[in-house]
Design an enzyme around this catalytic site. Structure first.
Site, PDB file in Angstrom:
ATOM      1  N   TRP A 164       0.846  -1.213   0.000  1.00  0.00           N
ATOM      2  CA  TRP A 164       0.000   0.000   0.000  1.00  0.00           C
ATOM      3  C   TRP A 164       0.873   1.252   0.000  1.00  0.00           C
ATOM      4  CZ3 TRP A 164      -4.006  -2.531  -1.203  1.00  0.00           C
ATOM      5  CH2 TRP A 164      -4.410  -3.666  -0.492  1.00  0.00           C
ATOM      6  N   ILE A 165       1.951   1.216  -0.758  1.00  0.00           N
ATOM      7  CA  ILE A 165       2.890   2.338  -0.718  1.00  0.00           C
ATOM      8  C   ILE A 165       2.458   3.418  -1.713  1.00  0.00           C
ATOM      9  CG2 ILE A 165       5.315   3.045  -0.882  1.00  0.00           C
ATOM     10  CD1 ILE A 165       4.478   1.005   1.448  1.00  0.00           C
ATOM     11  N   ASP A 186       1.649  10.984  14.258  1.00  0.00           N
ATOM     12  CA  ASP A 186       0.973  12.007  15.075  1.00  0.00           C
ATOM     13  C   ASP A 186       0.971  13.362  14.353  1.00  0.00           C
ATOM     14  OD1 ASP A 186       0.438  10.263  17.130  1.00  0.00           O
ATOM     15  OD2 ASP A 186       2.130  10.889  18.375  1.00  0.00           O
ATOM     16  N   ARG A 218     -32.746  21.673  -8.067  1.00  0.00           N
ATOM     17  CA  ARG A 218     -33.592  20.495  -8.310  1.00  0.00           C
ATOM     18  C   ARG A 218     -34.989  20.751  -7.720  1.00  0.00           C
ATOM     19  NH1 ARG A 218     -34.561  15.698 -11.087  1.00  0.00           N
ATOM     20  NH2 ARG A 218     -35.480  14.168  -9.681  1.00  0.00           N
ATOM     21  N   GLY A 233     -29.966  12.008  -5.182  1.00  0.00           N
ATOM     22  CA  GLY A 233     -30.875  10.915  -5.561  1.00  0.00           C
ATOM     23  C   GLY A 233     -30.252  10.032  -6.626  1.00  0.00           C
ATOM     24  N   GLU A 289      -3.529   5.364   7.065  1.00  0.00           N
ATOM     25  CA  GLU A 289      -2.935   6.249   8.086  1.00  0.00           C
ATOM     26  C   GLU A 289      -3.493   5.944   9.486  1.00  0.00           C
ATOM     27  OE1 GLU A 289      -0.731   8.365   6.532  1.00  0.00           O
ATOM     28  OE2 GLU A 289      -0.320   9.903   8.036  1.00  0.00           O
TER      29      GLU A 289
HETATM   30  N1  COS Z   1       4.681   8.670  20.170  1.00  0.00           N
HETATM   31  C1  COS Z   1       5.791   8.224  20.819  1.00  0.00           C
HETATM   32  N2  COS Z   1       5.931   6.946  21.244  1.00  0.00           N
HETATM   33  C2  COS Z   1       4.898   6.112  21.020  1.00  0.00           C
HETATM   34  C3  COS Z   1       3.729   6.507  20.342  1.00  0.00           C
HETATM   35  C4  COS Z   1       3.637   7.862  19.927  1.00  0.00           C
HETATM   36  N3  COS Z   1       2.547   8.318  19.303  1.00  0.00           N
HETATM   37  N4  COS Z   1       2.883   5.452  20.265  1.00  0.00           N
HETATM   38  C5  COS Z   1       3.512   4.421  20.864  1.00  0.00           C
HETATM   39  N5  COS Z   1       4.721   4.822  21.317  1.00  0.00           N
HETATM   40  C6  COS Z   1       5.701   4.031  22.067  1.00  0.00           C
HETATM   41  C7  COS Z   1       5.100   3.516  23.361  1.00  0.00           C
HETATM   42  O1  COS Z   1       5.217   4.476  24.401  1.00  0.00           O
HETATM   43  C8  COS Z   1       5.920   2.275  23.616  1.00  0.00           C
HETATM   44  O2  COS Z   1       7.159   2.661  24.141  1.00  0.00           O
HETATM   45  P1  COS Z   1       7.780   1.953  25.490  1.00  0.00           P
HETATM   46  O3  COS Z   1       7.803   0.484  25.199  1.00  0.00           O
HETATM   47  O4  COS Z   1       9.115   2.577  25.632  1.00  0.00           O
HETATM   48  O5  COS Z   1       6.819   2.290  26.593  1.00  0.00           O
HETATM   49  C9  COS Z   1       6.187   1.757  22.211  1.00  0.00           C
HETATM   50  O6  COS Z   1       6.041   2.853  21.314  1.00  0.00           O
HETATM   51  C10 COS Z   1       5.209   0.657  21.795  1.00  0.00           C
HETATM   52  O7  COS Z   1       3.910   1.206  21.920  1.00  0.00           O
HETATM   53  P2  COS Z   1       2.606   0.307  22.059  1.00  0.00           P
HETATM   54  O8  COS Z   1       2.873  -0.782  23.070  1.00  0.00           O
HETATM   55  O9  COS Z   1       1.451   1.195  22.291  1.00  0.00           O
HETATM   56  O10 COS Z   1       2.525  -0.373  20.612  1.00  0.00           O
HETATM   57  P3  COS Z   1       1.455  -1.318  19.973  1.00  0.00           P
HETATM   58  O11 COS Z   1       2.157  -2.359  19.206  1.00  0.00           O
HETATM   59  O12 COS Z   1       0.461  -1.756  20.994  1.00  0.00           O
HETATM   60  O13 COS Z   1       0.746  -0.371  18.877  1.00  0.00           O
HETATM   61  C11 COS Z   1      -0.720   1.278  17.944  1.00  0.00           C
HETATM   62  C12 COS Z   1       0.147   0.827  19.145  1.00  0.00           C
HETATM   63  C13 COS Z   1      -1.871   0.346  17.721  1.00  0.00           C
HETATM   64  C14 COS Z   1      -1.231   2.650  18.330  1.00  0.00           C
HETATM   65  C15 COS Z   1       0.163   1.386  16.691  1.00  0.00           C
HETATM   66  O14 COS Z   1       0.586   0.118  16.288  1.00  0.00           O
HETATM   67  C16 COS Z   1      -0.543   2.049  15.513  1.00  0.00           C
HETATM   68  O15 COS Z   1      -0.642   3.257  15.442  1.00  0.00           O
HETATM   69  N6  COS Z   1      -1.019   1.242  14.540  1.00  0.00           N
HETATM   70  C17 COS Z   1      -1.556   1.778  13.299  1.00  0.00           C
HETATM   71  C18 COS Z   1      -0.465   1.915  12.291  1.00  0.00           C
HETATM   72  C19 COS Z   1      -0.894   2.769  11.138  1.00  0.00           C
HETATM   73  O16 COS Z   1      -1.371   3.868  11.294  1.00  0.00           O
HETATM   74  N7  COS Z   1      -0.714   2.235   9.939  1.00  0.00           N
HETATM   75  C20 COS Z   1      -1.115   2.948   8.776  1.00  0.00           C
HETATM   76  C21 COS Z   1      -0.114   2.813   7.729  1.00  0.00           C
HETATM   77  S1  COS Z   1       1.160   3.941   7.848  1.00  0.00           S
HETATM   78  S2  COS Z   1       0.715   5.181   6.432  1.00  0.00           S
END
Ligand code: COS
Length: 385
Positions: A156-157, A240, A268, A339, A363
């Site tokens: 999906w790039i 973020d 319309r 419609g 995203e």
């Molecule tokens: N900013 C900084 N650090 C972050 C962070 C953020 N927004 N989100 C997570 N982290 C850090 C956590 O603090 C944790 O660090 P520590 O182990 O030091 O405490 C580490 O990263 C792992 O975080 P977490 O345990 O929350 O990871 P998960 O595997 O549970 O995943 C989600 C968290 C689900 C939020 C993440 O995988 C996600 O965003 N998934 C969606 C991915 C996405 O958007 N894909 C779209 C394609 S990219 S275009």
């Protein structure tokens, strides 16, 4: 102090982007959607107008803008065509980590040339079986002397077929989950880099989406952007920053759908009066307007927080979740107001509805956004354990 008035500079950016959208994007949007081909000529013009390099500091040749400034631009571009906007936007997703975390040498080698000549960059996080859970990625990057040996396929790039370089996330050891992930800047000309054919999609058909494969690619160590224990966090930090830019794209899509619905409802005639006179239609239009306004404000707040250097994960996720749902609802209601006409290819509202759907998916899905919000909420009250 809260103010909602744009500065003169922001108004000028908005006007420049609106003109570009109306004069360059809108006239070709339907054709590229129909053909599913890539609007390279539009990309070149967008790069020339600085829309590829908004966050790059001026010293490297970029625009030196903030996230909120870029959101103001983004709404206008997406109002013309979300597929074209997302192809412009994705370079910012790939470049932001270099701007924020890159070494001086990496900035000189990658940011400067990117600004001085037409270039594209892509962000490679997802894989065939890895979307919402990037910590479980399979692509590997194994240290090999002063290089990394990169193997795997990313999926999906956006702009995968056109990128001059890729920001690739891969693991040194899948067993280490998020702690094993590193990030490498991978020029597309390196031996072993290839991409698949463009993927035929429901919407946002003007954007180029491919798989990108790395087979025994030797990536120089100086292209390491984030080492073990850092790659995953930097991927999340980038999201973020960019989720508000996608959220505001959804606002642009919804706004266009609402404007078209208003025009149609005024002309319309049913039961002897324009349908805009019927309360059923008025209520739909009113819901569109209030939801779009709310989505924009959530997005601006998430962007403003980013510009303050503040943590904005929750607000960025709120903006992305809310705005993408709004875009889906508003475009669906716009089709409803048209419609039967709205269900044909004769009017642009069906395209907007198709374009809206994937904003709830890419995203970070609508469900992952809610997960991010809930985790942060619970963290703020001391956690759940
Ligand atoms: N900013 C900084 N650090 C972050 C962070 C953020 N927004 N989100 C997570 N982290 C850090 C956590 O603090 C944790 O660090 P520590 O182990 O030091 O405490 C580490 O990263 C792992 O975080 P977490 O345990 O929350 O990871 P998960 O595997 O549970 O995943 C989600 C968290 C689900 C939020 C993440 O995988 C996600 O965003 N998934 C969606 C991915 C996405 O958007 N894909 C779209 C394609 S990219 S275009």
């Amino acid at each position: 102090m809260i103010g909602f008035e744009l500065t003169p500079e922001q108004k000028a950016l908005q006007e420049k982007a609106r003109r570009f959208s109306q004069e360059v994007i809108l006239p070709v949007a339907a054709r590229y959607d129909r053909d599913g081909t890539f609007p390279l000529e539009v990309m070149e013009k967008a790069h020339g107008s600085g829309f590829f390099t908004p966050l790059i500091p001026k010293e490297y040749g970029g625009e030196g803008l903030g996230v909120l400034d870029n959101c103001i631009i983004a709404e206008e571009l997406a109002a013309g065509c979300m597929g074209i906007y997302v192809s412009i936007f994705v370079s910012t997703l790939a470049l932001y980590p270099i701007i924020k975390f890159g070494t001086e040498d990496q900035k000189e080698r990658f940011l400067k040339p990117f600004c001085s000549k037409f270039s594209m960059a892509s962000y490679c996080l997802s894989e065939f079986t890895v979307g919402s859970d990037p910590a479980s990625m399979k692509a590997t990057a194994i240290p090999d002397g002063d290089h990394y040996l990169l193997n795997g396929t990313k999926m999906w790039i956006t702009n995968g077929g056109y990128a001059d370089f890729y920001l690739v996330f891969a693991t040194t050891d899948p067993g280490k989950k998020d702690k094993g992930i590193i990030s490498l800047i991978v020029p597309s000309h390196l031996a072993g880099v290839s991409h698949g054919a463009p993927i035929d999609k429901m919407g946002q058909r003007a954007s180029n989406t491919t798989a990108v494969t790395f087979k025994d690619v030797r990536v120089p160590g100086e292209n390491l952007l984030a080492g073990e224990g850092e790659g995953f966090k930097k991927a999340m930090i980038a999201l973020d920053i960019t989720r508000p830019m996608i959220a505001v794209g959804a606002v642009g899509v919804a706004r266009t759908a609402m404007e078209l619905a208003i025009q149609y409802a005024k002309t319309r005639v049913q039961f002897g009066v324009p349908i805009a006179r019927h309360q059923a239609i008025q209520f739909m239009l009113a819901d569109m307007a209030k939801d779009i306004e709310a989505a924009r404000l959530l997005t601006w707040k998430a962007a403003w927080l980013a510009d303050q250097g503040a943590q904005n994960s929750k607000e960025a996720a709120m903006a992305k979740a809310f705005a993408s749902d709004v875009a889906m609802r508003v475009t669906t209601d716009a089709v409803q107001i048209y419609g039967g006409m709205g269900y044909t290819l004769w009017h642009p509202v069906e395209k907007l509805m198709r374009d809206a759907k994937v904003i709830q998916i890419y995203e970070g899905t609508a469900q992952i956004m809610r997960l991010v919000i809930a985790r942060q909420m619970l963290h703020e009250v001391g956690g759940i354990f």
